[in-house]
Design a protein around this motif. Structure first.
Motif, PDB file in Angstrom:
ATOM      1  N   VAL A 196      46.349  17.536  35.682  1.00  0.00           N
ATOM      2  CA  VAL A 196      47.037  16.402  36.315  1.00  0.00           C
ATOM      3  C   VAL A 196      46.244  15.138  36.033  1.00  0.00           C
ATOM      4  CG1 VAL A 196      47.989  17.820  38.210  1.00  0.00           C
ATOM      5  CG2 VAL A 196      45.837  16.579  38.555  1.00  0.00           C
ATOM      6  N   THR A 197      46.906  14.017  36.226  1.00  0.00           N
ATOM      7  CA  THR A 197      46.220  12.724  36.202  1.00  0.00           C
ATOM      8  C   THR A 197      46.532  12.009  37.503  1.00  0.00           C
ATOM      9  OG1 THR A 197      48.088  11.637  35.117  1.00  0.00           O
ATOM     10  CG2 THR A 197      46.342  12.496  33.694  1.00  0.00           C
ATOM     11  N   ARG A 198      45.628  11.111  37.892  1.00  0.00           N
ATOM     12  CA  ARG A 198      45.814  10.296  39.100  1.00  0.00           C
ATOM     13  C   ARG A 198      45.849   8.831  38.706  1.00  0.00           C
ATOM     14  NH1 ARG A 198      41.376  12.340  43.469  1.00  0.00           N
ATOM     15  NH2 ARG A 198      40.180  12.744  41.613  1.00  0.00           N
ATOM     16  N   ARG A 199      46.656   8.083  39.460  1.00  0.00           N
ATOM     17  CA  ARG A 199      46.661   6.632  39.269  1.00  0.00           C
ATOM     18  C   ARG A 199      47.099   5.976  40.570  1.00  0.00           C
ATOM     19  NH1 ARG A 199      51.600   8.203  36.904  1.00  0.00           N
ATOM     20  NH2 ARG A 199      53.373   7.000  37.671  1.00  0.00           N
ATOM     21  N   PRO A 200      46.720   4.713  40.751  1.00  0.00           N
ATOM     22  CA  PRO A 200      47.151   4.019  41.965  1.00  0.00           C
ATOM     23  C   PRO A 200      48.672   3.857  41.969  1.00  0.00           C
ATOM     24  CG  PRO A 200      45.420   2.800  40.821  1.00  0.00           C
ATOM     25  CD  PRO A 200      45.856   3.897  39.914  1.00  0.00           C
ATOM     26  N   TYR A 224      57.696  14.424  37.165  1.00  0.00           N
ATOM     27  CA  TYR A 224      56.674  15.343  37.665  1.00  0.00           C
ATOM     28  C   TYR A 224      55.499  14.586  38.265  1.00  0.00           C
ATOM     29  CZ  TYR A 224      59.485  18.129  34.491  1.00  0.00           C
ATOM     30  OH  TYR A 224      60.543  18.709  33.830  1.00  0.00           O
ATOM     31  N   THR A 225      55.842  13.611  39.100  1.00  0.00           N
ATOM     32  CA  THR A 225      54.852  12.746  39.732  1.00  0.00           C
ATOM     33  C   THR A 225      55.176  12.621  41.214  1.00  0.00           C
ATOM     34  OG1 THR A 225      54.642  11.468  37.687  1.00  0.00           O
ATOM     35  CG2 THR A 225      53.832  10.425  39.702  1.00  0.00           C
ATOM     36  N   LEU A 226      54.148  12.805  42.048  1.00  0.00           N
ATOM     37  CA  LEU A 226      54.307  12.652  43.494  1.00  0.00           C
ATOM     38  C   LEU A 226      53.079  11.961  44.056  1.00  0.00           C
ATOM     39  CD1 LEU A 226      55.603  16.219  44.469  1.00  0.00           C
ATOM     40  CD2 LEU A 226      56.952  14.100  44.436  1.00  0.00           C
ATOM     41  N   SER A 227      53.244  11.312  45.190  1.00  0.00           N
ATOM     42  CA  SER A 227      52.091  10.741  45.883  1.00  0.00           C
ATOM     43  C   SER A 227      51.309  11.877  46.537  1.00  0.00           C
ATOM     44  CB  SER A 227      52.552   9.749  46.955  1.00  0.00           C
ATOM     45  OG  SER A 227      53.202  10.441  48.012  1.00  0.00           O
ATOM     46  N   THR A 228      50.036  11.610  46.806  1.00  0.00           N
ATOM     47  CA  THR A 228      49.234  12.633  47.471  1.00  0.00           C
ATOM     48  C   THR A 228      49.811  12.945  48.845  1.00  0.00           C
ATOM     49  OG1 THR A 228      47.710  10.885  48.181  1.00  0.00           O
ATOM     50  CG2 THR A 228      47.086  12.174  46.228  1.00  0.00           C
ATOM     51  N   ARG A 229      50.375  11.962  49.509  1.00  0.00           N
ATOM     52  CA  ARG A 229      50.998  12.198  50.819  1.00  0.00           C
ATOM     53  C   ARG A 229      52.169  13.164  50.690  1.00  0.00           C
ATOM     54  NH1 ARG A 229      52.345   8.125  55.567  1.00  0.00           N
ATOM     55  NH2 ARG A 229      50.117   8.065  55.384  1.00  0.00           N
ATOM     56  N   GLY A 234      52.796  -0.820  44.892  1.00  0.00           N
ATOM     57  CA  GLY A 234      53.433  -1.135  46.163  1.00  0.00           C
ATOM     58  C   GLY A 234      52.495  -0.971  47.336  1.00  0.00           C
ATOM     59  N   ARG A 235      52.404   0.216  47.886  1.00  0.00           N
ATOM     60  CA  ARG A 235      51.606   0.441  49.086  1.00  0.00           C
ATOM     61  C   ARG A 235      50.124   0.611  48.741  1.00  0.00           C
ATOM     62  NH1 ARG A 235      54.436   4.714  52.952  1.00  0.00           N
ATOM     63  NH2 ARG A 235      52.454   4.309  53.961  1.00  0.00           N
ATOM     64  N   PRO A 236      49.260  -0.061  49.497  1.00  0.00           N
ATOM     65  CA  PRO A 236      47.824   0.099  49.246  1.00  0.00           C
ATOM     66  C   PRO A 236      47.388   1.531  49.558  1.00  0.00           C
ATOM     67  CG  PRO A 236      48.198  -1.301  51.172  1.00  0.00           C
ATOM     68  CD  PRO A 236      49.541  -0.970  50.594  1.00  0.00           C
ATOM     69  N   ARG A 237      46.394   1.991  48.834  1.00  0.00           N
ATOM     70  CA  ARG A 237      45.807   3.322  48.987  1.00  0.00           C
ATOM     71  C   ARG A 237      46.741   4.465  48.607  1.00  0.00           C
ATOM     72  NH1 ARG A 237      42.331   3.620  54.403  1.00  0.00           N
ATOM     73  NH2 ARG A 237      43.769   5.336  54.620  1.00  0.00           N
ATOM     74  N   THR A 238      47.907   4.143  48.056  1.00  0.00           N
ATOM     75  CA  THR A 238      48.792   5.208  47.582  1.00  0.00           C
ATOM     76  C   THR A 238      48.281   5.690  46.231  1.00  0.00           C
ATOM     77  OG1 THR A 238      50.715   4.325  48.724  1.00  0.00           O
ATOM     78  CG2 THR A 238      51.148   5.783  46.864  1.00  0.00           C
ATOM     79  N   VAL A 239      48.172   7.002  46.092  1.00  0.00           N
ATOM     80  CA  VAL A 239      47.729   7.602  44.838  1.00  0.00           C
ATOM     81  C   VAL A 239      48.847   8.489  44.326  1.00  0.00           C
ATOM     82  CG1 VAL A 239      46.036   9.142  43.765  1.00  0.00           C
ATOM     83  CG2 VAL A 239      45.311   7.539  45.551  1.00  0.00           C
ATOM     84  N   LEU A 240      49.197   8.305  43.065  1.00  0.00           N
ATOM     85  CA  LEU A 240      50.222   9.125  42.428  1.00  0.00           C
ATOM     86  C   LEU A 240      49.555  10.172  41.550  1.00  0.00           C
ATOM     87  CD1 LEU A 240      52.821   6.402  41.396  1.00  0.00           C
ATOM     88  CD2 LEU A 240      52.861   7.893  43.408  1.00  0.00           C
ATOM     89  N   VAL A 241      50.076  11.377  41.599  1.00  0.00           N
ATOM     90  CA  VAL A 241      49.548  12.489  40.811  1.00  0.00           C
ATOM     91  C   VAL A 241      50.644  12.946  39.869  1.00  0.00           C
ATOM     92  CG1 VAL A 241      48.553  14.807  40.889  1.00  0.00           C
ATOM     93  CG2 VAL A 241      48.084  13.182  42.749  1.00  0.00           C
ATOM     94  N   GLU A 242      50.299  13.034  38.580  1.00  0.00           N
ATOM     95  CA  GLU A 242      51.290  13.408  37.566  1.00  0.00           C
ATOM     96  C   GLU A 242      50.830  14.649  36.819  1.00  0.00           C
ATOM     97  OE1 GLU A 242      53.617  11.499  33.694  1.00  0.00           O
ATOM     98  OE2 GLU A 242      52.239  10.271  34.869  1.00  0.00           O
ATOM     99  N   LEU A 243      51.770  15.530  36.552  1.00  0.00           N
ATOM    100  CA  LEU A 243      51.524  16.746  35.788  1.00  0.00           C
ATOM    101  C   LEU A 243      51.317  16.370  34.321  1.00  0.00           C
ATOM    102  CD1 LEU A 243      51.590  19.829  36.419  1.00  0.00           C
ATOM    103  CD2 LEU A 243      54.002  19.786  35.802  1.00  0.00           C
TER     104      LEU A 243
END
Length: 194
Positions: free
Chosen positions: A118-122, A87-92, A125-134
């Protein structure tokens, strides 16, 4: 023979009763009377779609308000929930699946994070990628809310048989896809979305 105000033997109201309470036909007839030759066939389709969108959107907002969640937050949580474990996706990817802008995703995520959904974390791998988890709280909220929304919306469709619902769904898909193609716009918003 049934009068215009009585139901027919098959359980449906007479066409006269439907037409009298259905202003869309009146609108089309008025335009035809005032401007003969004006194409009015779209009125019988587009106007009810607009009216249904308003009614369904308002009803969904009432259901969600009762559940303590707004439409944009439910959309975010639903996209994460439908993605499957973990249950985690990048903001993109959230933006792509929600069909909203990066700015809208950022606002939704910030609001849901403040509420502990939700929680956010870097991303690695790719710079500026943010992952969002339920979170567990977000998972619980989406589970109970989706049931409320979908049960309510199924109730609102009960006047159509399962076959009619399938036919309408197919026709709406054709109309939506062709309209998107003609307008060059494949964005889909949600009624009441930010």
């Amino acid at each position: 023979m049934a009068s215009g105000n009585q139901a027919r033997d098959d359980g449906h109201d007479s066409p006269t009763a439907h037409d009298a309470a259905y202003p869309v036909a009146e609108i089309a007839a008025a335009w035809q009377r005032e401007r003969p030759g004006t194409p009015v066939s779209s009125i019988g389709i587009v106007t009810p779609i607009w009216q249904l969108a308003k009614l369904l959107g308002d009803d969904r907002r009432r259901v969600l308000a009762g559940a303590g969640v707004d439409p944009a937050t439910l959309d975010l949580l639903s996209v994460l929930r439908r993605s499957g474990p973990p249950y985690t996706l990048s903001t993109r990817e959230l933006g792509r699946r929600s069909l909203v802008t990066a700015g809208a995703v950022s606002q939704r995520v910030a609001r849901a994070e403040r509420e502990g959904l939700v929680t956010r974390r870097p991303g690695g791998g790719r710079p500026r990628t943010v992952l969002v988890e339920l979170t567990r709280a977000g998972h619980d909220l989406v589970e109970s809310t989706v049931d409320q929304v979908l049960v309510r919306e199924a109730e609102l469709l009960e006047s159509l048989t399962p076959e009619q619902q399938a036919q309408l769904a197919g026709l709406l898909r054709i109309l939506l896809q062709d309209t998107q193609r003609r307008l060059g716009d494949d964005r889909i918003g949600h009624v009441g979305a930010d």
